[in-house]
Design a protein around this motif. Structure first.
Motif, PDB file in Angstrom:
ATOM      1  N   ARG A  59     -71.403   0.480  10.932  1.00 27.14           N
ATOM      2  CA  ARG A  59     -70.037   0.586  11.459  1.00 27.14           C
ATOM      3  C   ARG A  59     -70.055   0.212  12.936  1.00 27.14           C
ATOM      4  NH1 ARG A  59     -67.502   5.813   9.738  1.00 27.14           N
ATOM      5  NH2 ARG A  59     -67.186   4.580   7.850  1.00 27.14           N
ATOM      6  N   SER A  60     -69.041  -0.549  13.335  1.00 22.66           N
ATOM      7  CA  SER A  60     -68.913  -0.916  14.746  1.00 22.66           C
ATOM      8  C   SER A  60     -67.471  -0.712  15.186  1.00 22.66           C
ATOM      9  CB  SER A  60     -69.359  -2.367  14.981  1.00 22.66           C
ATOM     10  OG  SER A  60     -68.611  -3.268  14.189  1.00 22.66           O
ATOM     11  N   GLY A  61     -67.315  -0.410  16.456  1.00 28.73           N
ATOM     12  CA  GLY A  61     -65.995  -0.210  17.043  1.00 28.73           C
ATOM     13  C   GLY A  61     -65.822  -1.132  18.231  1.00 28.73           C
ATOM     14  N   TRP A  62     -64.643  -1.769  18.316  1.00 24.94           N
ATOM     15  CA  TRP A  62     -64.380  -2.792  19.318  1.00 24.94           C
ATOM     16  C   TRP A  62     -63.036  -2.552  20.000  1.00 24.94           C
ATOM     17  CZ3 TRP A  62     -68.188  -6.534  19.605  1.00 24.94           C
ATOM     18  CH2 TRP A  62     -69.078  -6.573  18.527  1.00 24.94           C
ATOM     19  N   TRP A  63     -62.970  -2.827  21.297  1.00 24.15           N
ATOM     20  CA  TRP A  63     -61.719  -2.855  22.056  1.00 24.15           C
ATOM     21  C   TRP A  63     -61.581  -4.268  22.577  1.00 24.15           C
ATOM     22  CZ3 TRP A  63     -59.656  -3.996  26.803  1.00 24.15           C
ATOM     23  CH2 TRP A  63     -58.415  -3.428  27.105  1.00 24.15           C
ATOM     24  N   LEU A  64     -60.480  -4.912  22.236  1.00 22.16           N
ATOM     25  CA  LEU A  64     -60.276  -6.326  22.552  1.00 22.16           C
ATOM     26  C   LEU A  64     -59.002  -6.482  23.374  1.00 22.16           C
ATOM     27  CD1 LEU A  64     -60.493  -9.151  19.926  1.00 22.16           C
ATOM     28  CD2 LEU A  64     -58.440  -8.908  21.263  1.00 22.16           C
ATOM     29  N   LEU A  65     -59.089  -7.268  24.423  1.00 24.92           N
ATOM     30  CA  LEU A  65     -57.906  -7.685  25.188  1.00 24.92           C
ATOM     31  C   LEU A  65     -57.794  -9.185  25.048  1.00 24.92           C
ATOM     32  CD1 LEU A  65     -55.575  -7.271  27.231  1.00 24.92           C
ATOM     33  CD2 LEU A  65     -57.278  -7.624  29.045  1.00 24.92           C
ATOM     34  N   GLY A  66     -56.717  -9.639  24.417  1.00 26.14           N
ATOM     35  CA  GLY A  66     -56.473 -11.065  24.246  1.00 26.14           C
ATOM     36  C   GLY A  66     -55.202 -11.469  24.957  1.00 26.14           C
ATOM     37  N   THR A  68     -67.282   8.476  12.765  1.00 24.27           N
ATOM     38  CA  THR A  68     -66.201   8.308  11.797  1.00 24.27           C
ATOM     39  C   THR A  68     -65.201   7.281  12.324  1.00 24.27           C
ATOM     40  OG1 THR A  68     -64.773  10.002  12.752  1.00 24.27           O
ATOM     41  CG2 THR A  68     -66.403  10.751  11.096  1.00 24.27           C
ATOM     42  N   ILE A  69     -64.386   6.773  11.441  1.00 23.59           N
ATOM     43  CA  ILE A  69     -63.352   5.821  11.865  1.00 23.59           C
ATOM     44  C   ILE A  69     -62.386   6.499  12.831  1.00 23.59           C
ATOM     45  CG2 ILE A  69     -61.375   4.470  11.056  1.00 23.59           C
ATOM     46  CD1 ILE A  69     -63.056   3.893   8.504  1.00 23.59           C
ATOM     47  N   ASP A  70     -61.992   7.745  12.534  1.00 22.26           N
ATOM     48  CA  ASP A  70     -61.074   8.466  13.421  1.00 22.26           C
ATOM     49  C   ASP A  70     -61.684   8.698  14.803  1.00 22.26           C
ATOM     50  OD1 ASP A  70     -59.101   8.546  11.475  1.00 22.26           O
ATOM     51  OD2 ASP A  70     -59.614  10.584  10.816  1.00 22.26           O
ATOM     52  N   ALA A  71     -62.965   9.064  14.842  1.00 25.94           N
ATOM     53  CA  ALA A  71     -63.622   9.284  16.138  1.00 25.94           C
ATOM     54  C   ALA A  71     -63.697   7.983  16.925  1.00 25.94           C
ATOM     55  CB  ALA A  71     -65.015   9.866  15.935  1.00 25.94           C
ATOM     56  N   ALA A  72     -63.972   6.875  16.247  1.00 27.30           N
ATOM     57  CA  ALA A  72     -64.024   5.574  16.925  1.00 27.30           C
ATOM     58  C   ALA A  72     -62.659   5.221  17.500  1.00 27.30           C
ATOM     59  CB  ALA A  72     -64.495   4.493  15.953  1.00 27.30           C
ATOM     60  N   MET A  73     -61.605   5.381  16.695  1.00 28.88           N
ATOM     61  CA  MET A  73     -60.264   5.051  17.175  1.00 28.88           C
ATOM     62  C   MET A  73     -59.887   5.908  18.388  1.00 28.88           C
ATOM     63  SD  MET A  73     -58.899   2.510  15.623  1.00 28.88           S
ATOM     64  CE  MET A  73     -58.907   1.537  14.126  1.00 28.88           C
ATOM     65  N   ALA A  74     -60.290   7.173  18.391  1.00 24.24           N
ATOM     66  CA  ALA A  74     -59.991   8.050  19.531  1.00 24.24           C
ATOM     67  C   ALA A  74     -60.706   7.562  20.794  1.00 24.24           C
ATOM     68  CB  ALA A  74     -60.385   9.486  19.207  1.00 24.24           C
ATOM     69  N   ARG A  75     -61.958   7.152  20.669  1.00 22.58           N
ATOM     70  CA  ARG A  75     -62.690   6.644  21.840  1.00 22.58           C
ATOM     71  C   ARG A  75     -62.096   5.338  22.337  1.00 22.58           C
ATOM     72  NH1 ARG A  75     -68.876   6.552  21.534  1.00 22.58           N
ATOM     73  NH2 ARG A  75     -68.601   6.027  23.705  1.00 22.58           N
ATOM     74  N   LEU A  76     -61.658   4.494  21.419  1.00 23.88           N
ATOM     75  CA  LEU A  76     -61.040   3.227  21.815  1.00 23.88           C
ATOM     76  C   LEU A  76     -59.693   3.473  22.504  1.00 23.88           C
ATOM     77  CD1 LEU A  76     -61.938   1.239  18.585  1.00 23.88           C
ATOM     78  CD2 LEU A  76     -63.017   1.002  20.838  1.00 23.88           C
ATOM     79  N   GLU A  77     -58.983   4.502  22.065  1.00 26.38           N
ATOM     80  CA  GLU A  77     -57.698   4.868  22.680  1.00 26.38           C
ATOM     81  C   GLU A  77     -57.889   5.257  24.148  1.00 26.38           C
ATOM     82  OE1 GLU A  77     -53.616   5.409  22.767  1.00 26.38           O
ATOM     83  OE2 GLU A  77     -54.724   4.774  21.002  1.00 26.38           O
TER      84      GLU A  77
END
Length: 185
Positions: free
Chosen positions: A73-80, A164-173
């Motif tokens: 699993r990987s988590g990404w924050w992207l600015l385009g 977890t997916i939820d934990a990743a989304m929280a960190r990306l937020e």
């Protein structure tokens, strides 16, 4: 005498430089890892925006990765950012697979954006995306949180993702909270 004079002087506290800054926004800080290329498994590189049918029609000035990402699993924050007139005209109503996406209006640092949630899956791979699109400074901005990977139960022995997916989304937020826009909408 000189040593006593210098010892008594204290310099003003220095502010660390921003993590990223351009003519539209500043990303003050992030504990994620800045990378140059998207290396997620099972899906193509989204280019400037995973919501775009033309990934080469913009730039991706910032791509961040959760430090504990792995091949499960990987988590990404992207600015385009795209200046393409057609993309700017449809920025908050992008099309995907011939369908116009409908999002929810929201604000980021006082600027109007439209939030989208999309997901995709293959036999054992998955991708979940939360994206914010808005027109600022004559360009279409796309801020995206991407969590993707492969089901751990397809391995022998089964593997467990680092988060977890939820934990990743929280960190990306948290990265969104570090955004500051330098101009008016």
């Amino acid at each position: 005498m000189i040593g006593a004079v210098l010892w008594g002087c204290q310099s003003a506290p220095s502010t660390p430089p921003p993590f990223y800054q351009d003519d539209i926004l500043t990303l003050t800080n992030s504990d994620l890892v800045r990378v140059d290329r998207f290396d997620g498994s099972g899906f193509d590189d989204p280019g400037w925006s995973s919501l775009s049918t033309n990934p080469g029609a913009g730039q991706r000035p910032v791509l961040l990765k959760l430090p504990d990402s792995d091949d499960i699993r990987s988590g990404w924050w992207l600015l385009g950012r795209s200046h393409n007139p057609e993309i700017v005209a449809h920025c908050t109503h992008p099309e995907r697979a011939g369908q116009t996406l409908t999002g929810t209006p929201t604000m980021i640092d006082g600027h109007p954006f439209t939030r989208f949630e999309i997901s995709d899956a293959g036999m054992s791979h998955y991708r979940q995306v939360r994206a914010w699109r808005g027109v600022t400074g004559g360009s279409c901005l796309s801020i995206e949180h991407i969590v993707q990977g492969v089901r751990g139960d397809v391995f022998d022995p089964p593997r467990t993702p680092a988060f977890t997916i939820d934990a990743a989304m929280a960190r990306l937020e948290d990265v969104n909270d570090a955004l500051a826009f330098d101009n008016t909408p």
